[in-house]
Each structure stands twice: as structure tokens, then as C-alpha cells.
Motif scaffolding. Structure first.
Motif, mmCIF file in Angstrom:
data_model
loop_
_atom_site.group_PDB
_atom_site.id
_atom_site.type_symbol
_atom_site.label_atom_id
_atom_site.label_comp_id
_atom_site.label_asym_id
_atom_site.label_seq_id
_atom_site.Cartn_x
_atom_site.Cartn_y
_atom_site.Cartn_z
ATOM 1 N N ASP A 39 2.380 -24.687 -39.417
ATOM 2 C CA ASP A 39 1.672 -24.193 -38.232
ATOM 3 C C ASP A 39 0.393 -24.885 -37.787
ATOM 4 N N GLU A 40 0.644 -25.682 -36.730
ATOM 5 C CA GLU A 40 -0.477 -26.653 -36.225
ATOM 6 C C GLU A 40 -1.788 -25.950 -35.906
ATOM 7 N N THR A 41 -2.984 -26.499 -36.219
ATOM 8 C CA THR A 41 -4.168 -25.969 -35.883
ATOM 9 C C THR A 41 -4.527 -26.454 -34.399
ATOM 10 N N VAL A 42 -5.013 -25.355 -33.482
ATOM 11 C CA VAL A 42 -5.325 -25.777 -32.205
ATOM 12 C C VAL A 42 -6.885 -26.461 -32.323
ATOM 13 N N GLU A 43 -7.212 -27.318 -31.916
ATOM 14 C CA GLU A 43 -8.589 -27.911 -31.735
ATOM 15 C C GLU A 43 -8.953 -28.104 -30.454
ATOM 16 N N HIS A 172 -16.088 -31.256 -32.430
ATOM 17 C CA HIS A 172 -14.766 -30.921 -32.234
ATOM 18 C C HIS A 172 -14.573 -29.819 -33.418
ATOM 19 N N ALA A 173 -13.551 -28.973 -33.373
ATOM 20 C CA ALA A 173 -13.383 -28.027 -34.276
ATOM 21 C C ALA A 173 -12.210 -27.190 -34.093
ATOM 22 N N GLY A 174 -11.423 -26.729 -35.283
ATOM 23 C CA GLY A 174 -10.192 -26.064 -35.032
ATOM 24 C C GLY A 174 -10.549 -24.441 -34.750
ATOM 25 N N ILE A 175 -9.972 -24.197 -33.723
ATOM 26 C CA ILE A 175 -10.354 -22.488 -33.122
ATOM 27 C C ILE A 175 -9.275 -21.927 -33.189
ATOM 28 N N GLY A 176 -8.267 -22.072 -34.346
ATOM 29 C CA GLY A 176 -7.260 -21.343 -34.383
ATOM 30 C C GLY A 176 -5.712 -21.885 -34.714
ATOM 31 N N LYS A 177 -4.709 -21.023 -34.849
ATOM 32 C CA LYS A 177 -3.496 -21.681 -35.209
ATOM 33 C C LYS A 177 -2.588 -21.575 -33.991
ATOM 34 N N ALA A 178 -1.649 -22.490 -33.781
ATOM 35 C CA ALA A 178 -0.654 -22.482 -32.721
ATOM 36 C C ALA A 178 0.286 -21.120 -32.874
#
Length: 232
Positions: A39-43, A172-178
Motif C-alpha cells: 500500500d503505497e504512501t501518497v506524498e 514534503h510529507a506523506g498525506i495518506g495511503k493509495a
């Protein structure tokens, strides 16, 4: 030039020629291109018109994403006595004082967020050269130096994201999962962009928000229309 795999080529072809999309269009495209076996991180990446070498142009803050990050955050708390008990009850993964300092000095850093009560900062200050470069140093400006350790732990576990501009003016930051619903990702994008916008420093001159882009961990990036990213 290294040979690209089929998955990479397909993902790049998917976004080729597409730019300045609405948040919803960009999210849909990123979800479609996120085809890795995890489950990739949406960045999210933001290019800001600031020079963080100047103190009055530093951008730093914290935002609680409405739908969380999808990431399990490990929290360490420097506290003693009743506050240590409070941190443990709140769900902190590691709680300690001198013993925690020694663990960190030995190179064992098994946490993603570090919180401290104010009285512990002289002790934590000795770890500046270790925690600072990892962006783990407790800071009152982002709520990680506090007597309310219960709330701080809850925030960290509940989707709070810290941000700090890098030397090149990038945040930049991770803001959720795909795997998140598109609507939830779009809400997180706008919440993050709004927080960075509110954190505009007094010394910023000219255009503050220059570019916003989305990508997944293993996928290509796509630029987002600024008007869409800042829409309420």
C-alpha cells in the motif's frame, strides 16, 4: 541508462503530458499508477518561495489531517513520575528519562515522534546532534514539548503531521495511503496545503506557493493546480 520495468513504464505513460490537474484528477491518477505490491504512501511536495537560510523565512508547523495518514506512528516520551504514567496510559510506545537518553545515544532509535515535558529538555538537549538531523527533536512550536503528554501522544497517533521547509525551499510529507478513498485523500491534500499557507513567514517575499505535486512511493509525480489545492 538503466532499463525501466514494465510497471514503471506503464505508470510514466499514464501521467505523460498531464500537469496542473485538479486535486481530484491528480488523486485519481496517482491511485491508478500506484501498482506496487504494498500500500503505497501518497506524498505531497510543495515548492515555496522562501529561503530558509534566513530565520524570518523559515516555514515550520504541524497539521492534523482529517483522515489520518494510514501510518502507524511510534511515539517516545521523555517524562518522569505521573507524567510518565500518563504517557504510558495514552499509548506511548517508549517512555523514559536517562535510560531513554542512553538508548538513543547507543544508536537505537525505534520511534517516529519524540515528545518531552518541559523539565526534561535539559536532558533531551544533549541529544540534539542525534535527534535534530532526523527531525525528531521535541519543539514547543509543534506541540512536542508540553505538559499535556496525553494529548500530544493522541495527536501523534491520530494523524498529526509535522512539516519543515528544506534548504531548497521544499516541503514534503506523506498525506495518506493509495488505498484511501479519493475524497479522503483530496481532503488531506487541501488540509496540508492550507496549514502550510497559514504558516507563511513574515519574511517571505514574492510568490509564496510556487508548485504543488503529488506522487506515490513508487510512482511518478504530477503537478496540481494551485487554485484547486487551495480551494476550501
Amino acid at each position: 541508462m538503466a532499463k525501466q520495468g514494465k510497471r514503471t513504464r506503464t505508470a510514466r505513460d499514464l501521467v505523460a503530458g498531464k500537469a496542473n490537474l485538479s486535486v481530484e484528477e491528480a488523486v485519481a491518477l496517482i491511485k491508478q499508477s500506484a501498482t506496487a505490491k504494498f500500500d503505497e504512501t501518497v506524498e505531497l511536495a510543495m515548492n515555496l518561495g522562501v529561503d530558509p537560510r534566513h530565520a524570518d523565512q523559515m516555514v515550520r508547523g504541524v497539521v492534523t489531517l482529517p483522515n489520518g495518514t494510514g501510518k502507524t506512528v511510534r511515539v517516545a516520551v521523555f517524562a518522569r513520575g505521573a507524567k510518565a504514567d500518563e504517557a504510558t496510559e495514552a499509548g506511548a510506545d517508549i517512555v523514559g528519562a536517562e535510560d531513554l537518553m542512553e538508548t538513543i545515544q547507543s544508536g537505537k532509535i525505534e520511534f517516529d515522534r519524540c515528545i518531552a515535558t518541559p523539565d526534561m529538555m535539559p536532558l533531551v538537549g544533549r541529544l540534539g546532534k542525534i535527534l535534530g538531523p532526523r527531525n525528531l527533536m521535541p519543539n514547543p512550536k509543534v506541540g512536542t514539548v508540553t505538559m499535556d503528554v496525553k494529548q500530544a501522544v493522541a495527536n501523534a497517533k491520530g494523524g498529526e503531521v509535522q512539516f519543515k521547509v528544506e534548504k531548497a525551499g521544499i516541503i514534503h510529507a506523506g498525506i495518506g495511503k493509495a488505498s484511501f478513498d479519493p475524497e479522503k485523500l483530496a481532503q488531506n491534500v487541501r488540509a496540508f496545503v492550507e496549514a502550510v499557507t497559514r504558516a507563511k513567514p513574515a519574511g517571505a517575499k514574492g510568490t509564496y506557493l510556487k508548485k504543488v505535486s503529488l506522487s506515490s512511493t513508487m510512482g511518478p509525480g504530477v503537478s496540481v493546480d494551485l487554485a484547486s489545492a487551495t480551494a476550501n
